[in-house]
Design a protein around this motif. Structure first.
Motif, mmCIF file in Angstrom:
data_model
loop_
_atom_site.group_PDB
_atom_site.id
_atom_site.type_symbol
_atom_site.label_atom_id
_atom_site.label_comp_id
_atom_site.label_asym_id
_atom_site.label_seq_id
_atom_site.Cartn_x
_atom_site.Cartn_y
_atom_site.Cartn_z
ATOM 1 N N PRO A 146 44.477 16.583 35.390
ATOM 2 C CA PRO A 146 45.940 17.766 34.338
ATOM 3 C C PRO A 146 46.992 17.525 33.730
ATOM 4 N N ARG A 147 47.638 16.445 34.865
ATOM 5 C CA ARG A 147 49.081 16.241 34.043
ATOM 6 C C ARG A 147 49.289 15.231 33.438
ATOM 7 N N PHE A 148 48.330 13.977 33.280
ATOM 8 C CA PHE A 148 47.938 13.177 32.717
ATOM 9 C C PHE A 148 47.560 13.839 30.931
ATOM 10 N N ALA A 149 46.720 14.759 31.472
ATOM 11 C CA ALA A 149 45.830 16.155 29.900
ATOM 12 C C ALA A 149 47.110 16.931 29.091
ATOM 13 N N LEU A 150 47.928 17.565 30.285
ATOM 14 C CA LEU A 150 49.089 17.459 29.890
ATOM 15 C C LEU A 150 50.815 16.672 28.483
ATOM 16 N N ILE A 151 50.686 15.583 29.392
ATOM 17 C CA ILE A 151 51.368 14.614 29.080
ATOM 18 C C ILE A 151 50.646 14.556 27.144
ATOM 19 N N LEU A 186 46.596 6.112 25.295
ATOM 20 C CA LEU A 186 45.002 5.884 24.763
ATOM 21 C C LEU A 186 44.679 7.762 25.390
ATOM 22 N N VAL A 187 44.938 8.197 25.947
ATOM 23 C CA VAL A 187 44.110 9.968 25.778
ATOM 24 C C VAL A 187 45.147 10.340 24.675
#
Length: 570
Positions: free
Chosen positions: A35-40, A70-71
């Motif tokens: 979730p942290r990476f997706a939010l970033i 990349l995301v």
């Protein structure tokens, strides 16, 4: 021979693609890291600030930005955060598989190359990690490409082109996660081999081309570092980010880690035994075979095998350890295991292991499902509600029965095929049946949906002690009171903010207690992530507190109450 290799590699990549792509887009980001990476990544796209990653408007210094870029790029292309978060793992998985197979072919022969790839795909951690939205899958691609290039140069060379590519890959690894320099550790066993006349590629150390890889690494790092240094100059908040990412999250984190503190042997006792199955069960046969190789001065085993041990030693020396840290070393293990794979499969003991392992996994799935169906309230603390328990249990029951049936049909004559099919059923079934059943609970989406159903659309929510997935899924006005800040410091600010305007509510865990809140007037939203969550509006404030609390306005400066020493879990 190359045509046969290419055909077999294409089939291997097709099988890997089916497993890794299964379930793509069927689940959201799951804690702890996703979730942290997706939010970033989502906030990168929304804000247009690609250089300086943020969580909820607060600088995120734990990791360099390449994975987030990349995301974010994939999110821009696909419009789906679900797909964008998990697709890098699929790409990295196929890339690593191709690199390991090709290096095995070049070091030995085409058949061995395919066995190296098969060994990697059969390993539990490879599929498990590449199907997650975490940085380590992409890091593994860069470290494997770096090791590939260095082995092409040091074992099969000299090949200065691949040596330079290895340097570029190390740079990409560093701006993905700070340990991207790991491929350079292969020079330690190489120097040993060169000193004692092992068959390795030799070239004068006076040749200036040896500077090519380090220069390429520095150039890639500088392409990110220089703009970052310029962008953060003159701003106290971003100067703190700069110092944190360059020093605190690298040198300090390695030398004196503040989280996931484990003993030296943790990776060997708690991670490797199960993550590197089935290879770990084959060590009684592999270790004597590797020892014979080394006694014969086989540098093709020494360099990747020595590098593997150095990577494990490197992570073991740090006090902070997580099981995913060892993942970059797995391709090297698959490489030196694949060299002996065809001979090992002729042994009855090895065949029994390949029959027993998926059979045990299948039977555990069946037993766990039956227990949950018969005792749903015993597992409610993890799966929250009975419908989810039933749906998940039925999925596990089906997977377990099909796996067990497959092994029963193939255990005598087609052991390897039976193992591959059974494990494929496990991974694909878990992706298509189990993950969707658990998604709303694991992702926090169910709790946010329940909360939004209770509120008017115009309600503004303040999040206290919030996990990133809540902010990720919330649709509407929101604020928060710091990231990684002490919740006991957040709560007074949240209560003051609550009094500043009508139509506001705060969401907080029941572990937070405050004398200003009347527990009778708090609204229970539900349970998520091992905590019960409560809603409080102005009426929940005791009368004497309403007058005492000075209304505040939350700004970005106020929000920056994060603890620089807090751990991200990644």
């Amino acid at each position: 021979m190359n045509r046969d290799f290419n055909r077999h590699l294409a089939l291997l990549l097709l099988a890997a693609g089916l497993v890794l792509l299964a379930g793509l887009g069927l689940r959201d980001a799951w804690p702890a890291d996703e979730p942290r990476f997706a939010l970033i990544a989502k906030q990168i796209v929304e804000s247009g600030n690609w250089l300086l990653p943020q969580v909820g408007g607060i600088p995120y210094p734990d990791k360099p930005p390449l994975f987030f870029w990349l995301v974010a790029a994939l999110y821009t292309l696909t419009g789906s955060l679900r797909v964008a978060l998990l697709l890098p793992g699929v790409i990295a998985g196929l890339g690593v598989l191709a690199l390991v197979s090709d290096l095995g072919r070049r070091l030995w022969n085409a058949q061995t190359g395919i066995w190296c790839g098969v060994t990697l795909l059969a390993s539990v951690q490879f599929v498990y990690q590449m199907k997650m939205g975490q940085i380590d899958g992409l890091l593994c691609l860069w470290t494997t490409l770096g090791l590939y290039g260095l082995c092409r140069h040091l074992l099969l060379g000299p090949d200065w082109r691949w040596y330079g590519i290895a340097g570029l890959s190390a740079g990409l690894g560093i701006i993905t996660k700070g340990v991207g320099f790991l491929p350079y550790l292969v020079f330690i066993p190489y120097l040993f081999a060169a000193r004692f006349d092992w068959p390795v590629s030799r070239h004068s150390w006076r040749d200036r081309r040896w500077l090519l890889a380090p220069a390429a690494t520095l150039a890639v790092v500088a392409a990110w570092l220089v703009p970052m240094l310029v962008a953060t100059a003159g701003n106290a908040e971003w100067l703190a980010y700069r110092n944190d990412i360059l020093f605190h999250q690298t040198l300090t984190r390695f030398a004196a880690s503040w989280s996931h503190v484990k003993p030296f042997w943790y990776l060997f006792s708690n991670a490797i035994p199960w993550l590197w199955l089935p290879i770990t069960l084959l060590l009684p046969w592999l270790v004597p075979a590797w020892w014979r190789d080394l006694r014969q001065k086989d540098a093709r085993i020494l360099l990747p095998g020595g590098w593997l041990l150095l990577v494990l030693l490197f992570f073991s020396l740090s006090s902070g350890k997580r099981s995913l840290y060892i993942f970059p070393a797995l391709p090297a293990l698959a490489l030196i295991t694949g060299y002996h794979a065809s001979r090992l499969l002729s042994r009855a003991g090895v065949q029994r292991i390949l029959v027993a392992l998926p059979l045990i996994i299948g039977l555990i799935s069946v037993a766990g499902a039956i227990y949950a169906l018969m005792n749903p309230h015993q597992v409610e603390q993890w799966l929250i509600n009975v419908p989810t328990i039933i749906r998940t249990s039925l999925a596990l029951l089906a997977i377990g029965f099909v796996m067990s049936g497959t092994i029963a049909l193939t255990r005598r004559r087609r052991v390897m095929a039976g193992y591959a099919i059974a494990m494929g059923i496990f991974w694909i079934g878990a992706s298509l049946l189990v993950a969707p059943a658990l998604n709303d609970i694991r992702s926090g989406k169910a709790l946010i949906a329940a909360m939004q159903a209770k509120l008017e659309p115009a309600t503004e929510i303040g999040f206290v002690a919030w996990p990133e997935q809540f902010l990720l899924h919330w649709q509407g006005k929101e604020t928060h009171f710091g990231y990684r800040r002490d919740p006991k410091q957040e709560l007074p600010d949240a209560l003051s903010w609550l009094t500043a305007a009508p139509g506001r509510m705060i969401l907080l865990p029941d572990t937070l207690q405050d004398p200003c809140l009347d527990p009778v007037l708090l609204t229970t939203v539900g349970r998520a992530h091992r905590r019960n969550w409560l809603l409080a509006d102005l009426s929940a404030l005791r009368p004497h507190c309403r007058q005492a609390l000075a209304p505040i306005v939350i700004s970005d400066a106020k929000r920056d109450g994060q603890s620089r020493g807090a751990d991200s879990g990644s």
